[in-house]
Design an enzyme around this catalytic site. Structure first.
Site, short mmCIF file in Angstrom:
data_model
loop_
_atom_site.label_atom_id
_atom_site.label_comp_id
_atom_site.label_asym_id
_atom_site.label_seq_id
_atom_site.Cartn_x
_atom_site.Cartn_y
_atom_site.Cartn_z
N SER A 113 0.87 -1.29 -0.06
CA SER A 113 -0.12 0.27 0.11
C SER A 113 0.80 1.12 0.07
CB SER A 113 -0.86 0.05 1.35
OG SER A 113 -1.87 1.08 1.00
N HIS A 114 0.73 2.21 1.02
CA HIS A 114 1.18 3.30 1.17
C HIS A 114 2.71 3.35 1.76
CE1 HIS A 114 -0.92 2.28 4.62
NE2 HIS A 114 -0.20 2.98 5.25
N ASP A 277 -2.59 6.67 -3.44
CA ASP A 277 -1.17 5.97 -2.56
C ASP A 277 -0.85 4.89 -3.57
OD1 ASP A 277 -3.25 3.87 -2.44
OD2 ASP A 277 -2.74 3.27 -0.60
N ASP A 279 -0.83 1.58 -3.90
CA ASP A 279 -1.56 0.49 -4.84
C ASP A 279 -3.02 1.05 -5.27
OD1 ASP A 279 -2.36 0.71 -2.04
OD2 ASP A 279 -3.33 -1.03 -2.07
N ASP A 281 -5.69 2.46 -3.79
CA ASP A 281 -7.06 2.28 -3.41
C ASP A 281 -7.16 3.59 -2.22
OD1 ASP A 281 -5.09 1.66 -1.22
OD2 ASP A 281 -6.09 -0.13 -0.66
N ARG A 282 -6.42 4.39 -1.94
CA ARG A 282 -6.57 5.56 -1.01
C ARG A 282 -6.67 6.78 -1.81
NH1 ARG A 282 -3.39 5.28 4.39
NH2 ARG A 282 -4.24 3.24 5.00
N LYS A 376 -11.36 -0.60 -1.32
CA LYS A 376 -11.47 1.08 -1.66
C LYS A 376 -10.97 1.35 -2.87
CE LYS A 376 -7.64 1.68 1.58
NZ LYS A 376 -7.61 0.92 2.91
C1 G1P Z 1 -4.45 1.38 8.29
C2 G1P Z 1 -5.68 2.20 8.34
C3 G1P Z 1 -6.92 1.31 8.03
C4 G1P Z 1 -6.73 0.79 6.74
C5 G1P Z 1 -5.52 0.07 6.58
C6 G1P Z 1 -5.38 -0.34 5.23
O1 G1P Z 1 -4.69 0.28 8.92
O2 G1P Z 1 -6.12 2.77 9.59
O3 G1P Z 1 -8.22 2.36 8.04
O4 G1P Z 1 -8.04 -0.11 6.15
O5 G1P Z 1 -4.47 0.93 6.95
O6 G1P Z 1 -5.31 0.63 4.27
P1 G1P Z 1 -4.07 0.31 10.65
O7 G1P Z 1 -2.52 0.66 10.27
O8 G1P Z 1 -4.56 1.49 11.43
O9 G1P Z 1 -4.33 -1.07 11.30
ZN ZN Z 2 -3.48 1.20 -0.32
#
Ligand code: G1P
Ligand code: ZN
Length: 543
Positions: A113-114, A277, A279, A281-282, A376
């Site tokens: 992800s990010h 981000d 991948d 999704d954000r 998302k």
């Molecule tokens: C974080 C975000 C959560 C999201 C996840 C994946 O998780 O808070 O809302 O679904 O990344 O993108 P966390 O690190 O809080 O467990």
């Molecule tokens: Zn992501």
């Protein structure tokens, strides 16, 4: 070409977190590490035998190597057909789209992800089920249990295949289709939104930018925004996916997308800017001189759902993760639609979406989406805002302010304490959990605590129960403080504190969120005794 059975030993750290197994690249590079996890997926997902698998990732370092390994393992485990994004690229929502559209038996998405990429960055893998969504807890738990007992994996002895040319090749007996990663997704977007209206907006004097942060959405945004909707070339910035995301944090927030934020400020600021981000999704949504919080974004899109062709006839309900602000609750109430409050993580929306109970869902962590896929979707949110702006023909700031005047505003912030010692962070949560009942009725220079609990979710569709999903303090005026530990970090612990206060008096809709929440922020330190437990009262990241 022979299929080989390789003897292996379990690793004890392959428990998937909030969104899959996420570790340092160097961890994944250990012999057998990736293979063990992938074999555990095949061992626990028998539907993949003879079935079709979707495979792709966000293009980060190790993406290509991992794909080659997974292809050889997939054929050795009897997968008949594999759809792979060209160049190994698939954004997370595009992977979800492919799984659903072609009714495959699941998908493996490679992404952290990010989180930063590159040889010293992070890598990740997650399995998505045939509905296109992240595997629910019972599936990830079965995969994890399997990783604890695994003693061999199956892999075909074969050369790497060319991932860069669209077309069909075989790996052993498996048919591999290298597909355009964008086409099916772009078509789905066209079904959701009024492309003619958006094209009209973009052809006028509307000025916008989309920052792909050197990550996966570059090719998607260029095709859809620039080629299909006619935004001027250069609208998409940082649009070529790089293995290390240009050394940056592909995380669209006020800190990591600061340059983009600056371009929206002042009288010459852009009308609209957005970012996604690693991948895809954000999303982050900005207008001139305004940042739309993800919680407000969900509320506003819900309130305006009728402008979207896909939801012209109404929506059944909406859902938000528990820590997400209650802004959307007011909208749901006014529209008389159902509202669901789920634990953090997109997977909890899956059943509600599958059962048709909700159309939109969102998380405060820059996640917004709808029933069109089971992830998302960053670009979906961007297109939704463009669709709304094309219909409304007025600035983002006005739309948001009008929304607050109509529904009230929920001041909202999240404070993150990163790299906290794990034992200390757990001790803090443990103590809070223990004293919860005694804090009921307490007051910290403001309203009383009406209720304090450890959030527990019962899935309304399948009845499954998820415990310990965050500690909530609900105040009598509707304010809230929520504490939880991150489930996605790869070093130490991250403590997240979510703070919120509703304001319905129009004359008090002042601008500065941190100031508006100051007394509650102080209370959040006192309640958890931050100074004692972690020796800090200044968060690393404020959103
Ligand atoms: C974080 C975000 C959560 C999201 C996840 C994946 O998780 O808070 O809302 O679904 O990344 O993108 P966390 O690190 O809080 O467990
Ligand atoms: Zn992501």
């Amino acid at each position: 070409m022979p299929i080989r059975e390789i003897a292996t030993q379990p690793f004890d750290d392959q428990k998937p977190g909030t969104s899959g197994l996420r570790k340092r690249v160097t961890v994944f590079q250990q012999p057998h590490y990736l293979e063990n996890f992938v074999q555990a997926v095949f061992d626990t997902q028998p539907q993949l035998q003879g079935g079709t698998l979707v495979l792709g990732g966000d293009g980060r370092y190790y993406n290509r190597q991992a794909i080659q390994v997974i292809l050889r393992m997939a054929t050795a485990n009897g997968v008949a057909h594999c759809l792979v994004g060209q160049g190994g690229i698939l954004s997370t929502p595009a992977a979800s789209c492919l799984i659903r559209k072609y009714q495959t038996q699941g998908g493996l998405i490679l992404s952290a992800s990010h989180n930063p990429g590159g040889p010293d960055g992070d890598f990740g893998i997650k399995f998505n089920t045939p509905n296109g969504g992240p595997a629910p807890e019972k599936v990830t738990e079965a995969i994890y249990q399997r990783t604890l007992e695994i003693d061999r994996y199956r892999i075909l002895d074969a050369d790497d295949i060319d991932l860069d040319h669209i077309g069909e090749v075989s790996v052993g007996t498996m048919r591999v289709e290298i597909v355009d990663p964008v086409a099916d997704y772009a078509e789905l977007m066209r079904q959701q939104f009024d492309f003619d209206a958006i094209a009209g907006l973009l052809r006028g004097d509307f000025r916008m930018a989309f920052d792909a942060m050197h990550a996966v959405t570059g090719p998607y945004a260029k095709r859809i925004l620039e080629e299909q909707l006619g935004a001027p070339a250069g609208t998409v910035v940082n649009g070529v996916p790089l293995e290390d995301f240009g050394g940056g944090h592909p995380d669209p927030n006020l800190t990591y997308a600061a340059e983009l934020v600056a371009r929206t400020q002042g009288p010459q600021g852009l009308d609209f800017a957005a970012a996604s981000d690693g991948d895809g999704d954000r999303n982050m949504i900005l207008g001139r001189d305004i940042f739309v919080t993800p919680s407000d974004s969900l509320a506003i899109l819900t309130a305006n759902h009728r402008v979207f062709p896909a939801w012209r006839d109404g929506i059944p309900g909406v859902a938000r993760s528990m820590p997400t602000s209650q802004a959307v609750d007011r909208v749901a109430k006014a529209l008389e639609i159902d509202l669901y409050e789920t634990p953090t993580g997109w997977k909890f929306f899956g059943n509600l979406l599958d059962a048709g109970k909700i159309a939109f869902c969102g998380e405060e962590s820059f996640g917004t989406g709808s029933a069109h896929v089971r992830e998302k979707d960053g670009l979906w949110a961007v297109l939704a805002w463009l669709n709304l702006l094309a219909v409304e023909q007025r600035p983002v700031r006005e739309i948001v302010r009008d929304h607050w005047r109509r529904f009230g505003r929920n001041y909202y912030t999240r404070h993150d304490y990163e790299g906290v010692d794990k034992t200390k962070a757990e001790a803090l949560m443990e103590r809070l959990r223990r004293i919860l009942p005694t804090l009921q009725g307490e007051c910290y220079d403001g309203p009383r605590i009406l209720r304090a609990d450890d959030f527990r979710y019962v899935d309304p569709v399948d009845g499954s129960v998820s415990e310990h999903q965050g500690l909530r303090f609900l105040f009598e005026d509707g304010s809230r403080i929520v504490y939880r530990l991150s489930g996605t970090g790869t070093v130490g612990a991250t403590l997240r504190i979510y703070i919120e206060r509703p304001e319905t008096r129009p004359e008090r809709l002042e601008d500065d969120t941190q100031a508006a929440l100051a007394p509650l922020i102080t209370a959040s330190h006192t309640i958890a005794d931050l100074a004692y437990h972690i020796g800090r009262e200044e968060p690393d990241v404020i959103t």
